[in-house]
Structure formats: structure tokens, C-alpha cells
Design an enzyme around this catalytic site. Structure first.
Site, PDB file in Angstrom:
ATOM      1  N   TYR A   1       0.831  -1.205   0.000  1.00 39.07           N
ATOM      2  CA  TYR A   1       0.000   0.000   0.000  1.00 39.07           C
ATOM      3  C   TYR A   1       0.869   1.260   0.000  1.00 39.07           C
ATOM      4  O   TYR A   1       0.577   2.240  -0.687  1.00 39.07           O
ATOM      5  CB  TYR A   1      -0.927  -0.006   1.216  1.00 39.07           C
ATOM      6  CG  TYR A   1      -1.677   1.289   1.408  1.00 39.07           C
ATOM      7  CD1 TYR A   1      -2.762   1.610   0.583  1.00 39.07           C
ATOM      8  CD2 TYR A   1      -1.310   2.194   2.394  1.00 39.07           C
ATOM      9  CE1 TYR A   1      -3.446   2.809   0.741  1.00 39.07           C
ATOM     10  CE2 TYR A   1      -1.988   3.393   2.555  1.00 39.07           C
ATOM     11  CZ  TYR A   1      -3.054   3.691   1.735  1.00 39.07           C
ATOM     12  OH  TYR A   1      -3.721   4.878   1.888  1.00 39.07           O
TER      13      TYR A   1
ATOM     14  N   ASN B   1      -0.034  10.492   1.588  1.00 36.00           N
ATOM     15  CA  ASN B   1      -1.136   9.655   2.072  1.00 36.00           C
ATOM     16  C   ASN B   1      -2.260  10.511   2.669  1.00 36.00           C
ATOM     17  O   ASN B   1      -2.519  10.484   3.870  1.00 36.00           O
ATOM     18  CB  ASN B   1      -0.606   8.646   3.081  1.00 36.00           C
ATOM     19  CG  ASN B   1      -1.587   7.543   3.362  1.00 36.00           C
ATOM     20  OD1 ASN B   1      -2.762   7.637   3.037  1.00 36.00           O
ATOM     21  ND2 ASN B   1      -1.086   6.490   3.996  1.00 36.00           N
TER      22      ASN B   1
ATOM     23  N   TYR C   1      -6.184  10.882  10.632  1.00 37.98           N
ATOM     24  CA  TYR C   1      -5.503  11.245  11.876  1.00 37.98           C
ATOM     25  C   TYR C   1      -5.976  12.601  12.390  1.00 37.98           C
ATOM     26  O   TYR C   1      -6.183  12.781  13.592  1.00 37.98           O
ATOM     27  CB  TYR C   1      -3.984  11.246  11.686  1.00 37.98           C
ATOM     28  CG  TYR C   1      -3.412   9.895  11.315  1.00 37.98           C
ATOM     29  CD1 TYR C   1      -3.903   8.722  11.885  1.00 37.98           C
ATOM     30  CD2 TYR C   1      -2.394   9.779  10.388  1.00 37.98           C
ATOM     31  CE1 TYR C   1      -3.387   7.481  11.548  1.00 37.98           C
ATOM     32  CE2 TYR C   1      -1.865   8.547  10.046  1.00 37.98           C
ATOM     33  CZ  TYR C   1      -2.369   7.405  10.627  1.00 37.98           C
ATOM     34  OH  TYR C   1      -1.848   6.178  10.290  1.00 37.98           O
TER      35      TYR C   1
END
Length: 162
Positions: free
Chosen positions: A26, A125, A132
Site C-alpha cells: 500500500y 497519504n 488522523y
């Protein structure tokens, strides 16, 4: 549908290594994986481990993990948790598993009076950065990771070419 978080056990070694490989894929870093299932198991399940793993399960099937260890803050004089890796298989994202893993580690910090909970995220990302931030994390743009490996590490240690 239910989510559970539990500490990894030695019988989970193959699953953990599979999740590590999926995470590396990923993150576009598969070429950097030099660990083996045996190496990871030896560290996670050592008599006095210095690294830990929690698994997230959806309806009894483990589909995500968090690998973490203790860090120390000289500024606060207290320990904290450093989250090395967190990963939930794509088919199970959006079900609260990542949040459950993060909450579990945050609860550990609070219960053990740990000063902080830290991790890094790749700058490209965006889904993870947004996730987050949604949890209340500050993304510290002014800090940069410094890393030494291979020949540079050997050279600084005095064992490599000068």
C-alpha cells in the site's frame, strides 16, 4: 457486526507478516521489506519484548494491526507510545477498525500516564492524514524524520569506510 482489539499471540505470526507485506505494498515500499515472519515473531514474542502488536478483528476475523513500542520524552520525563505501523485491509476500512486501534493505544497512554502518542505518515497519504486529523492529531509539518541505514550507519559507527 463487531470489532474487537486484542494483543497478538505467537500463533498470529503468519498473519502479522502478511499484514506487514500488505502495508508495504500500500505504501509502495515492498522493495524495503527485508523482515521475515520468523524475525518479526522473534521480536514480538521475545521473553522481554521491546515491540508489541495489537490486532483488530471484524466479526472474529483479524484484518488489521498496530505495531508499537515505548519512547521517552526528556522534556516531560515520561514515556509515550510510538506507533510504528497501523494497517487495516482495504475491504474492512470504514468500519471503525483503525479508529478502534488508535483508541486502544490512546487508552493505554491515559491508563499508564504516558506523555504522548506519536507516529509518522507519508506526505502523499492524504486519506490517512485526514483520518488522523479527524481523531484530533496534530500533523507536525515542521519536523523531519532523520534516518541512517546501511553504509552510512556503518560509517558513523566506525566500521565502514571513512
Amino acid at each position: 457486526m463487531s470489532t474487537t482489539i486484542r494483543a497478538a499471540q505467537p500463533a498470529d505470526s503468519a498473519l502479522i507478516f502478511s499484514l506487514v507485506r500488505e502495508l508495504a505494498e500500500y505504501e509502495r515500499l515492498s522493495h524495503e521489506v527485508t523482515a521475515t515472519e520468523q524475525k518479526i515473531a522473534a521480536e514480538l514474542f521475545a521473553p522481554q519484548p521491546r515491540v508489541f502488536c495489537d490486532l483488530a478483528a471484524w466479526n472474529g476475523e483479524a484484518v488489521g494491526f498496530a505495531v508499537w513500542f515505548l519512547i521517552f520524552s526528556t522534556f516531560s520525563g515520561r514515556y509515550g507510545i510510538y506507533l510504528e505501523d497501523i494497517f487495516v485491509r482495504p475491504a474492512f476500512r470504514g468500519k471503525g477498525l483503525g479508529k478502534a486501534l488508535m483508541r486502544h493505544l490512546a487508552q493505554r497512554c491515559v491508563e499508564q500516564n504516558l506523555a504522548r502518542f506519536e507516529w509518522t505518515v507519508l506526505d502523499w497519504n492524504t486519506p490517512s492524514i485526514d483520518f488522523y486529523r479527524s481523531l484530533g492529531a496534530n500533523v507536525l509539518e515542521e519536523w523531519r524524520i532523520c534516518r541512517m541505514t546501511g553504509e552510512a550507519l556503518e560509517k558513523l559507527a566506525g566500521g565502514g569506510r571513512q
